[in-house]
Design a protein around this motif. Structure first.
Motif, PDB file in Angstrom:
ATOM      1  N   SER A 105       5.321  -4.109   8.850  1.00  0.00           N
ATOM      2  CA  SER A 105       4.778  -5.296   8.191  1.00  0.00           C
ATOM      3  C   SER A 105       3.260  -5.185   8.097  1.00  0.00           C
ATOM      4  CB  SER A 105       5.170  -6.574   8.934  1.00  0.00           C
ATOM      5  OG  SER A 105       4.621  -6.566  10.229  1.00  0.00           O
ATOM      6  N   ALA A 106       2.722  -5.944   7.162  1.00  0.00           N
ATOM      7  CA  ALA A 106       1.271  -6.003   6.954  1.00  0.00           C
ATOM      8  C   ALA A 106       0.973  -7.306   6.219  1.00  0.00           C
ATOM      9  CB  ALA A 106       0.778  -4.809   6.149  1.00  0.00           C
ATOM     10  N   ASN A 107      -0.259  -7.711   6.282  1.00  0.00           N
ATOM     11  CA  ASN A 107      -0.682  -8.928   5.586  1.00  0.00           C
ATOM     12  C   ASN A 107      -1.847  -8.627   4.652  1.00  0.00           C
ATOM     13  OD1 ASN A 107       1.029 -10.982   6.702  1.00  0.00           O
ATOM     14  ND2 ASN A 107      -0.047 -10.640   8.616  1.00  0.00           N
ATOM     15  N   GLY A 108      -1.725  -9.132   3.434  1.00  0.00           N
ATOM     16  CA  GLY A 108      -2.834  -9.044   2.514  1.00  0.00           C
ATOM     17  C   GLY A 108      -3.765 -10.213   2.726  1.00  0.00           C
ATOM     18  N   ARG A 109      -4.892 -10.192   2.025  1.00  0.00           N
ATOM     19  CA  ARG A 109      -5.882 -11.269   2.184  1.00  0.00           C
ATOM     20  C   ARG A 109      -6.093 -12.093   0.917  1.00  0.00           C
ATOM     21  NH1 ARG A 109     -10.662  -8.175   5.450  1.00  0.00           N
ATOM     22  NH2 ARG A 109      -9.342  -7.474   7.141  1.00  0.00           N
ATOM     23  N   GLU A 160      -4.757 -10.971  -3.010  1.00  0.00           N
ATOM     24  CA  GLU A 160      -3.744 -10.828  -4.057  1.00  0.00           C
ATOM     25  C   GLU A 160      -2.332 -10.673  -3.496  1.00  0.00           C
ATOM     26  OE1 GLU A 160      -4.545 -11.322  -7.164  1.00  0.00           O
ATOM     27  OE2 GLU A 160      -6.669 -11.462  -6.669  1.00  0.00           O
ATOM     28  N   LEU A 161      -2.226 -10.352  -2.199  1.00  0.00           N
ATOM     29  CA  LEU A 161      -0.929 -10.201  -1.538  1.00  0.00           C
ATOM     30  C   LEU A 161      -0.921 -11.034  -0.266  1.00  0.00           C
ATOM     31  CD1 LEU A 161      -0.473  -6.350  -1.889  1.00  0.00           C
ATOM     32  CD2 LEU A 161       0.912  -8.088  -3.010  1.00  0.00           C
ATOM     33  N   GLY A 162       0.242 -11.544   0.077  1.00  0.00           N
ATOM     34  CA  GLY A 162       0.425 -12.246   1.341  1.00  0.00           C
ATOM     35  C   GLY A 162       1.124 -11.323   2.323  1.00  0.00           C
ATOM     36  N   ALA A 163       2.045 -11.871   3.080  1.00  0.00           N
ATOM     37  CA  ALA A 163       2.791 -11.077   4.045  1.00  0.00           C
ATOM     38  C   ALA A 163       3.738 -10.113   3.326  1.00  0.00           C
ATOM     39  CB  ALA A 163       3.581 -11.992   4.962  1.00  0.00           C
ATOM     40  N   GLU A 218      -8.268 -10.786 -14.694  1.00  0.00           N
ATOM     41  CA  GLU A 218      -9.259 -11.816 -14.334  1.00  0.00           C
ATOM     42  C   GLU A 218      -9.215 -12.117 -12.839  1.00  0.00           C
ATOM     43  OE1 GLU A 218     -11.422 -12.840 -16.574  1.00  0.00           O
ATOM     44  OE2 GLU A 218     -10.368 -11.810 -18.199  1.00  0.00           O
ATOM     45  N   GLY A 219      -8.722 -11.180 -12.054  1.00  0.00           N
ATOM     46  CA  GLY A 219      -8.626 -11.384 -10.612  1.00  0.00           C
ATOM     47  C   GLY A 219      -9.017 -10.137  -9.861  1.00  0.00           C
ATOM     48  N   GLY A 220      -8.479  -9.990  -8.697  1.00  0.00           N
ATOM     49  CA  GLY A 220      -8.833  -8.876  -7.847  1.00  0.00           C
ATOM     50  C   GLY A 220      -7.728  -7.856  -7.742  1.00  0.00           C
ATOM     51  N   ARG A 221      -7.935  -6.949  -6.814  1.00  0.00           N
ATOM     52  CA  ARG A 221      -6.981  -5.876  -6.555  1.00  0.00           C
ATOM     53  C   ARG A 221      -6.856  -5.760  -5.044  1.00  0.00           C
ATOM     54  NH1 ARG A 221      -6.382  -0.700  -5.120  1.00  0.00           N
ATOM     55  NH2 ARG A 221      -8.488  -0.580  -4.326  1.00  0.00           N
ATOM     56  N   GLU A 222      -5.661  -5.488  -4.571  1.00  0.00           N
ATOM     57  CA  GLU A 222      -5.454  -5.347  -3.141  1.00  0.00           C
ATOM     58  C   GLU A 222      -4.305  -4.390  -2.877  1.00  0.00           C
ATOM     59  OE1 GLU A 222      -4.489  -8.965  -1.017  1.00  0.00           O
ATOM     60  OE2 GLU A 222      -5.537  -8.187   0.727  1.00  0.00           O
ATOM     61  N   GLN A 223      -4.408  -3.707  -1.756  1.00  0.00           N
ATOM     62  CA  GLN A 223      -3.378  -2.752  -1.363  1.00  0.00           C
ATOM     63  C   GLN A 223      -3.096  -2.931   0.126  1.00  0.00           C
ATOM     64  OE1 GLN A 223      -4.273   1.324  -2.432  1.00  0.00           O
ATOM     65  NE2 GLN A 223      -3.529   2.018  -0.459  1.00  0.00           N
ATOM     66  N   VAL A 224      -1.817  -2.942   0.489  1.00  0.00           N
ATOM     67  CA  VAL A 224      -1.444  -2.955   1.897  1.00  0.00           C
ATOM     68  C   VAL A 224      -0.523  -1.767   2.161  1.00  0.00           C
ATOM     69  CG1 VAL A 224      -1.710  -5.445   2.203  1.00  0.00           C
ATOM     70  CG2 VAL A 224       0.516  -4.512   1.592  1.00  0.00           C
ATOM     71  N   THR A 225      -0.641  -1.222   3.355  1.00  0.00           N
ATOM     72  CA  THR A 225       0.143  -0.054   3.752  1.00  0.00           C
ATOM     73  C   THR A 225       0.977  -0.414   4.971  1.00  0.00           C
ATOM     74  OG1 THR A 225      -1.598   1.400   2.912  1.00  0.00           O
ATOM     75  CG2 THR A 225      -0.019   2.364   4.455  1.00  0.00           C
ATOM     76  N   LEU A 226       2.239  -0.050   4.924  1.00  0.00           N
ATOM     77  CA  LEU A 226       3.171  -0.307   6.019  1.00  0.00           C
ATOM     78  C   LEU A 226       3.639   1.033   6.580  1.00  0.00           C
ATOM     79  CD1 LEU A 226       3.556  -2.612   3.690  1.00  0.00           C
ATOM     80  CD2 LEU A 226       5.438  -3.298   5.128  1.00  0.00           C
ATOM     81  N   PRO A 227       2.975   1.554   7.593  1.00  0.00           N
ATOM     82  CA  PRO A 227       3.408   2.840   8.157  1.00  0.00           C
ATOM     83  C   PRO A 227       4.653   2.675   9.019  1.00  0.00           C
ATOM     84  CG  PRO A 227       1.487   2.015   9.331  1.00  0.00           C
ATOM     85  CD  PRO A 227       1.788   1.036   8.226  1.00  0.00           C
TER      86      PRO A 227
END
Length: 169
Positions: free
Chosen positions: A153-157, A159-162, A133-142
């Motif tokens: 480090s990376a920041n989501g917007r 479903e994910l934070g820092a 019932e929510g979204g999907r998010e992916q962050v990549t830390l090269p």
């Protein structure tokens, strides 16, 4: 061979560049799951994996989902972790020892992974979250691995934070 001869042999091998490849030992990560103010909140499913840039195979480090759900119903939502699912999640054992874990509550989640030997090169740690019932998010830390400590480090917007990682030999 005398002890002095061993020292000369080892010193000569190191000088010739015949040393062991750069190795990584551990990855320490902090994955922040934000508290969302929505009518129906479900903890997100999360997959964390390591991939080498330009290589098709991934190494799954963690999958947090409802693994002890009755009738194994938790696995049917794993395909909502679309990128992980396509890159190898669909073919992995479920639940997998040392990889599978329960979903996590909102907040900063600290995890540590033994990644063994990494050859020098360019890598990425990828975190993907999907919520019912929510979204999907992916962050990549090269990061570039050269045998010394590395950080990413990376920041989501949504479903994910820092997300922060320290890779240590």
């Amino acid at each position: 061979m005398s002890p002095i001869a061993y020292r000369v042999l080892f010193t000569g091998a190191a000088a010739a560049g015949l040393t062991a490849p750069a190795m990584a030992g551990t990855v320490e990560m902090t994955v922040t799951i934000p508290q969302l103010k929505v009518a129906e909140y479900h903890r997100p499913y999360v997959a964390i994996w390591l991939e080498q840039v330009g290589q098709p195979n991934i190494r799954t480090l963690a999958v947090w989902y409802d693994y002890d759900n009755r009738e194994n119903a938790g696995t049917k939502w794993l395909r909502d972790l679309r990128t992980w699912w396509r890159k190898g999640g669909r073919n992995s054992a479920k639940p997998a020892d040392s990889v599978t874990g329960a979903t996590r509550a909102p907040g900063a989640q600290k995890v540590r992974f033994d990644v063994g030997n990494l050859k020098p090169g360019n890598y990425a740690l990828v975190v993907e979250a999907s919520r019912e019932e929510g979204g999907r998010e992916q962050v990549t830390l090269p990061f570039t691995w050269n045998g010394k400590s590395a950080t990413a480090s990376a920041n989501g917007r949504t479903e994910l934070g820092a997300v922060k990682a320290t890779i240590k030999p």
